[in-house]
Scaffold this motif. Structure first.
Motif, PDB file in Angstrom:
ATOM      1  N   ARG A   9      -1.011  -7.301  -7.046  1.00  0.00           N
ATOM      2  CA  ARG A   9      -2.271  -6.735  -7.542  1.00  0.00           C
ATOM      3  C   ARG A   9      -2.529  -5.366  -6.918  1.00  0.00           C
ATOM      4  O   ARG A   9      -2.972  -4.442  -7.592  1.00  0.00           O
ATOM      5  CB  ARG A   9      -3.439  -7.687  -7.260  1.00  0.00           C
ATOM      6  N   THR A  10      -2.248  -5.236  -5.620  1.00  0.00           N
ATOM      7  CA  THR A  10      -2.426  -3.956  -4.925  1.00  0.00           C
ATOM      8  C   THR A  10      -1.536  -2.883  -5.543  1.00  0.00           C
ATOM      9  O   THR A  10      -1.983  -1.773  -5.834  1.00  0.00           O
ATOM     10  CB  THR A  10      -2.114  -4.104  -3.420  1.00  0.00           C
ATOM     11  N   ARG A  68       1.067 -12.489  -4.549  1.00  0.00           N
ATOM     12  CA  ARG A  68       0.140 -12.163  -5.637  1.00  0.00           C
ATOM     13  C   ARG A  68      -0.796 -11.027  -5.227  1.00  0.00           C
ATOM     14  O   ARG A  68      -1.075 -10.122  -6.013  1.00  0.00           O
ATOM     15  CB  ARG A  68      -0.634 -13.407  -6.064  1.00  0.00           C
ATOM     16  N   LYS A  69      -1.267 -11.054  -3.988  1.00  0.00           N
ATOM     17  CA  LYS A  69      -2.153  -9.985  -3.506  1.00  0.00           C
ATOM     18  C   LYS A  69      -1.413  -8.651  -3.492  1.00  0.00           C
ATOM     19  O   LYS A  69      -1.946  -7.623  -3.910  1.00  0.00           O
ATOM     20  CB  LYS A  69      -2.672 -10.322  -2.108  1.00  0.00           C
ATOM     21  N   ALA A  70      -0.175  -8.656  -3.009  1.00  0.00           N
ATOM     22  CA  ALA A  70       0.626  -7.429  -2.972  1.00  0.00           C
ATOM     23  C   ALA A  70       0.849  -6.883  -4.377  1.00  0.00           C
ATOM     24  O   ALA A  70       0.721  -5.677  -4.610  1.00  0.00           O
ATOM     25  CB  ALA A  70       1.960  -7.688  -2.277  1.00  0.00           C
ATOM     26  N   GLN A 118       0.818  -1.216   0.000  1.00  0.00           N
ATOM     27  CA  GLN A 118       0.000   0.000   0.000  1.00  0.00           C
ATOM     28  C   GLN A 118       0.854   1.269   0.000  1.00  0.00           C
ATOM     29  O   GLN A 118       0.447   2.306  -0.510  1.00  0.00           O
ATOM     30  CB  GLN A 118      -0.945  -0.013   1.213  1.00  0.00           C
ATOM     31  N   ALA A 156       0.320 -16.611  -2.076  1.00  0.00           N
ATOM     32  CA  ALA A 156      -0.897 -15.786  -1.971  1.00  0.00           C
ATOM     33  C   ALA A 156      -0.591 -14.351  -1.544  1.00  0.00           C
ATOM     34  O   ALA A 156      -1.085 -13.406  -2.171  1.00  0.00           O
ATOM     35  CB  ALA A 156      -1.907 -16.441  -1.027  1.00  0.00           C
ATOM     36  N   PRO A 157       0.228 -14.114  -0.485  1.00  0.00           N
ATOM     37  CA  PRO A 157       0.528 -12.719  -0.119  1.00  0.00           C
ATOM     38  C   PRO A 157       1.255 -11.972  -1.226  1.00  0.00           C
ATOM     39  O   PRO A 157       1.007 -10.780  -1.446  1.00  0.00           O
ATOM     40  CB  PRO A 157       1.411 -12.844   1.132  1.00  0.00           C
ATOM     41  N   ALA A 200       5.296 -10.528  -8.974  1.00  0.00           N
ATOM     42  CA  ALA A 200       4.692 -11.087  -7.758  1.00  0.00           C
ATOM     43  C   ALA A 200       5.461 -12.322  -7.312  1.00  0.00           C
ATOM     44  O   ALA A 200       5.851 -13.145  -8.128  1.00  0.00           O
ATOM     45  CB  ALA A 200       3.238 -11.467  -8.033  1.00  0.00           C
TER      46      ALA A 200
END
Length: 189
Positions: free
Chosen positions: A157-158, A153-155, A127, A150-151, A146
Motif C-alpha cells: 500500500r505504501t 500488505r502495508k508495504a 518508503q 500484514a507487513p 504484496a
C-alpha cells in the motif's frame, strides 16, 4: 531473535542454505550483493516462520564487503528496469520473489517485455521507492505484489501510494491464500 531448531527436521550442525542476489548498476556491473541464509529446521521465535538471515554489502574486487558504507542500493534488476522495451514492471517483496517471477516470465516468453524488481530489506524498504519513481515513469503498467502478511500488505500500500502520488498508476495485487476469493477466473498462487 534466537534461532530455535526443530529437532525432527535437521541436525544442529546443518549449515544454512546460502543464496546470493547480485545488484548491478546501470552498466550491468555488480556493485552490491544480498546474501540470504535459510536455516534448515530453524524457526524465528518472534514470527514462528522458517528462520532466514541476510547480509547486505558492497562488492569490491568481486568479493562481498559487509556494509554499504553510506551507499544506497538501487532496485534489483536495474539494467532490465532501465530497458525501454520492458514496459511492464512487477514490484515484489524480496529478491527470491523477483527471481521466481523472472523465471515465470521466461517460461511464458514474457521476459522481453516485463521485469520483476525489489529493494533490499523487503517490506522495511517500501518508503525508499520514492527515490526511484522516475525509473517507472515511462512504463505501461506497474504492478505492486504484496506478500500475504500484514507487513507485506502495508508495504505494498505504501509503495502504491508513493507511485500514485507521483502520477504513476500502480495496481496492488496480493498473492497468497485467499487473495482471489470471489473471482472465479483467478486462482491463488
Amino acid at each position: 531473535p534466537e534461532k530455535t531448531r526443530l529437532s525432527s527436521q535437521a541436525p544442529a550442525n546443518t549449515p544454512p542454505k546460502k543464496t546470493a542476489y547480485r545488484y548491478r548498476d546501470e552498466n550491468g556491473v555488480e556493485r552490491w550483493r544480498v546474501v540470504r541464509y535459510d536455516w534448515p529446521g530453524c524457526v524465528d521465535e518472534t514470527t514462528g516462520k522458517p528462520k532466514k538471515t541476510f547480509n547486505v554489502g558492497r562488492v569490491v574486487d568481486k568479493e562481498l564487503v559487509k556494509g554499504l558504507n553510506g551507499e544506497k542500493v538501487p532496485p534489483y534488476n536495474l539494467p532490465e528496469l532501465l530497458d525501454k522495451t520492458r514496459r511492464i514492471v512487477c514490484v515484489v517483496e524480496g529478491e527470491k520473489c523477483a527471481v521466481a517471477l523472472r523465471f515465470l516470465f521466461k517460461q511464458v516468453g514474457f521476459d522481453k517485455f516485463a521485469v520483476a524488481t525489489t529493494l533490499p530489506n523487503g517490506a522495511k524498504s517500501a518508503q525508499r521507492w520514492s527515490e526511484y519513481v522516475d525509473l517507472l515513469r515511462d512504463k505501461e503498467r506497474v504492478f505492486v505484489f504484496a506478500d500475504n502478511d500484514a507487513p507485506g500488505r502495508k508495504a505494498a500500500r505504501t509503495i502504491a501510494k508513493i507511485l500514485t502520488d507521483a502520477g504513476i498508476g500502480a495496481t496492488v495485487k496480493v498473492i497468497g491464500e485467499g487473495a482471489f476469493e470471489g473471482n472465479p477466473y483467478l486462482q491463488t498462487v
